[in-house]
Design a protein around this motif. Sequence first.
Motif, mmCIF file in Angstrom:
data_model
loop_
_atom_site.group_PDB
_atom_site.id
_atom_site.type_symbol
_atom_site.label_atom_id
_atom_site.label_comp_id
_atom_site.label_asym_id
_atom_site.label_seq_id
_atom_site.Cartn_x
_atom_site.Cartn_y
_atom_site.Cartn_z
ATOM 1 N N LEU A 43 0.848 -1.179 0.000
ATOM 2 C CA LEU A 43 0.000 0.000 0.000
ATOM 3 C C LEU A 43 0.885 1.232 0.000
ATOM 4 O O LEU A 43 2.040 1.179 0.432
ATOM 5 N N ASP A 44 0.305 2.337 -0.459
ATOM 6 C CA ASP A 44 1.087 3.564 -0.541
ATOM 7 C C ASP A 44 1.585 4.011 0.813
ATOM 8 O O ASP A 44 0.883 3.893 1.810
ATOM 9 N N ALA A 45 2.792 4.573 0.800
ATOM 10 C CA ALA A 45 3.285 5.234 2.005
ATOM 11 C C ALA A 45 2.528 6.543 2.116
ATOM 12 O O ALA A 45 2.065 7.075 1.126
ATOM 13 N N PRO A 46 2.372 7.072 3.334
ATOM 14 C CA PRO A 46 1.680 8.350 3.449
ATOM 15 C C PRO A 46 2.441 9.403 2.664
ATOM 16 O O PRO A 46 3.667 9.395 2.614
ATOM 17 N N GLY A 47 1.727 10.314 2.040
ATOM 18 C CA GLY A 47 2.346 11.273 1.142
ATOM 19 C C GLY A 47 3.345 12.185 1.821
ATOM 20 O O GLY A 47 4.393 12.505 1.278
ATOM 21 N N ARG A 48 3.054 12.557 3.037
ATOM 22 C CA ARG A 48 3.802 13.622 3.697
ATOM 23 C C ARG A 48 5.017 13.073 4.459
ATOM 24 O O ARG A 48 4.911 12.140 5.235
ATOM 25 N N GLY A 49 6.177 13.654 4.173
ATOM 26 C CA GLY A 49 7.361 13.367 4.963
ATOM 27 C C GLY A 49 7.773 11.911 5.008
ATOM 28 O O GLY A 49 8.366 11.465 5.976
ATOM 29 N N SER A 50 7.470 11.144 3.941
ATOM 30 C CA SER A 50 7.788 9.735 4.020
ATOM 31 C C SER A 50 8.977 9.381 3.145
ATOM 32 O O SER A 50 9.298 8.228 2.963
ATOM 33 N N SER A 51 9.617 10.362 2.603
ATOM 34 C CA SER A 51 10.718 10.077 1.689
ATOM 35 C C SER A 51 11.857 9.387 2.418
ATOM 36 O O SER A 51 12.427 9.902 3.368
#
Lengths: 347, 336
Positions: free
Chosen positions: B322-330
């Motif tokens: 599943l997608d990682a949360p968009g914010r600050g997940s780099s």
Amino acid sequence: MSAPDIHVSVKELRMLFPVKRGLRDRVLGVKQWVHAVDGVSLDLHRGECLALVGESGSGKTTLANCIAGSLVPVAGEIWLDDVMLARAGALTGPSARERARLVQVIFQDPTSALNRRLRVGSVLAEPFLVHKICNRAEATARVEALLARVGLPPETAEHYSHELNASQRQRVVIARALALEPRVLIADEPIAKLDVSMQGQILNLIDQLRRELDLSVIFITHDLSVVRQIATRVAVLYLGQLMELQETEAFFGSEGHPYSQALLRSTPRLRVTAEDGELHTIKGEIPSPIDVPPGCPFLSRCPEGDDDCGRTRPPLQARSAGGLVACFKRAAADLAATDGAATGSHG
Amino acid sequence: MSDPLLNVEGLTTVYRVGGREFAALNDVSLTCQAGERLGVVGESGSGKSVLALSLLNIIRAPGRITAGRVVFADQDILHLRRRELRRVRGGGMSLIFQDAAASLTPVYPVGVQLGEIIRTHLSVTRAEAARQSVQLLGQVGIPEPERRLRAFPSELSGGMKQRVAIAMALASEPSLLIADDPTSAVDVTIQAQILELLRHLVDERQLALIYISHDFRVVSTICERLLILYAGGIVEQGDAPSVFNAPRHPYTDALLACSPSVEEYRFPFATLPGNPPNPRDDPIVGCQFHPRCPRALDVCARETPHEESPTAGHSYRCWSPLDAPGRGSSAAASAP
Ligand SMILES: Nc1ncnc2c1ncn2[C@@H]1O[C@H](COP(=O)(O)OP(=O)(O)OP(=O)(O)O)[C@@H](O)[C@H]1O
Ligand SMILES: Nc1ncnc2c1ncn2[C@@H]1O[C@H](COP(=O)(O)OP(=O)(O)O)[C@@H](O)[C@H]1O
Ligand code: SF4
Ligand code: SF4
Ligand SMILES: [Mg+2]
Ligand SMILES: [Mg+2]
């Protein structure tokens, strides 16, 4: 609001069991009783799902067994529509066979409920043959229809119960209970032995059956998260006595009986971190149902109780917000609120 | 970071069922730091109890550990001699069994059983052991502990038995407590009491805890890191907030969705269709979850996914997470 259509009515029901006595007691002639159900009155509305909750030992299964006719109550009455099913000391009305076609119970443990040596097909055909509803050949078709009802493929008939998983086994138990087309279904902790991942399937199934077959359901559990999703009303039992009877939404939305609140706060919920909110507990354990104290049964564990609560049993009273609660403090609060600003307290 | 208290690598335990062997625990690696509270979540049969028994090297026939290493407090548990092992089991790692009855012998009063453990581990006198037993029973919240010492297990309620089992696990002064679903047979009220008790004891004694359950709600009240087990393998592990807020493995996501909530109405219940793999059937090739997975790709039925760890403190095994949360997940931004 229209008057509810009452399907089953339990009136002042009492069920006591003699305590197994030691030699000393027998010599002294002491007779002691377990007060398993101690004066319970409650109605089951047609087509509803009434949740019966309370800790283990609170009398849930005993009440279920009385309604199903497998126990004879010591006092009180049980009515189904205008037929009396039981009164003090006797089962009345229908024969055991007729009763099985009115009320069915499914129990907690699907493994012990099924005969290991029979194929599922034979387990499900049995009620038809015993009740002489049809012959063996016709039973096969009926078994297939039953399996379809509970969402199992027809091949399941060829399997032994131990070849199925817990959820499939519980479906078979439910199918067997439906064979005689009962009007009332009592599910006694049907998901307690199932994984969380399997519970939803069984709960959805019970709800679907209730609606499709117009069943009146008593759903026994101690997990209030499940109650919130499936029940129309909630009855809370403690030491064989009814503490609260309430519409589901109101039960979760208002300040109910202190015992209900304790159950609610103990119910586990997802926390993002373990520090997320205090873990509320209620002290102690449910006391022995042998020497039931004269006052409020919950007094020994109640955070709000005082000496006054120990004198007489709080009666089950209508709340101003709806529902019934057996608690002096809640009754007093309601009274104070209705008295308004005038005097503030009752005389 | 210092060496972890417990370090497990490639642990594999097989059982022989119906003439063939299957891995009840398959290539499991994990660590637990001193004082850490780790939660293990999985369905029935996923290998939770086998994991607990394997960590203590007490797997019995027809099972056996076929591969891996368990290093606890710098000792190689799987290669210790029996006497040394007994010491570790007592002094370092203690297990609270799923079924309280498994910790207690029905034929002796609980005081005798507790005293026995204390005397073997701390070599103290009988009187001193009795004194400590009373103290321990008090600490696990048993009223009138002096009187309860003489009680037989059958005279105790389920909750009291589980408290005694906890006292017995603590008697050898462990640094790691493994609790295998200790509340699966008790009411929610007693469950909350036991969770509260464990939380308190673990804090006070600074113990590491491995808490095993099939119920996310239960582990979430006590654990800071989670490990999700499916068909004997770890499919995801990470810090609790990260797993709860952004599960990456479809199985974790499905299990979380199945958790009933007392806080909101969400009918009908989310369900997880199908069954976990049956040890009697042919082994599943590729990802063990693929027959039940809504996100399965062709590759899932061919190859076992590798462990990926794009963000620190969170890893999973899945070809189509599943997608990682968009914010600050780099991952690049947070890499040292
Ligand atoms: N003594 C044994 N003999 C054969 N198979 C076993 C034995 N013990 C465990 N297994 C198998 O190993 C697998 C994992 O079992 P385990 O007891 O660890 O499950 P669990 O996750 O603890 O489940 P539960 O939630 O029901 O306790 C299962 O397939 C089980 O059948
Ligand atoms: N057949 C029986 N003989 C003696 N006591 C019983 C019997 N059945 C139930 N009880 C007692 O009655 C009380 C209520 O039990 P039960 O109805 O099983 O509660 P619940 O289903 O809420 O756990 C308990 O104290 C239990 O021990
Ligand atoms: S009557 Fe008293 S003891 Fe009983 S529930 Fe109410 S406040 Fe508590
Ligand atoms: S690897 Fe494939 S089958 Fe397995 S969980 Fe991921 S997407 Fe689903
Ligand atoms: Mg019961
Ligand atoms: Mg287990």
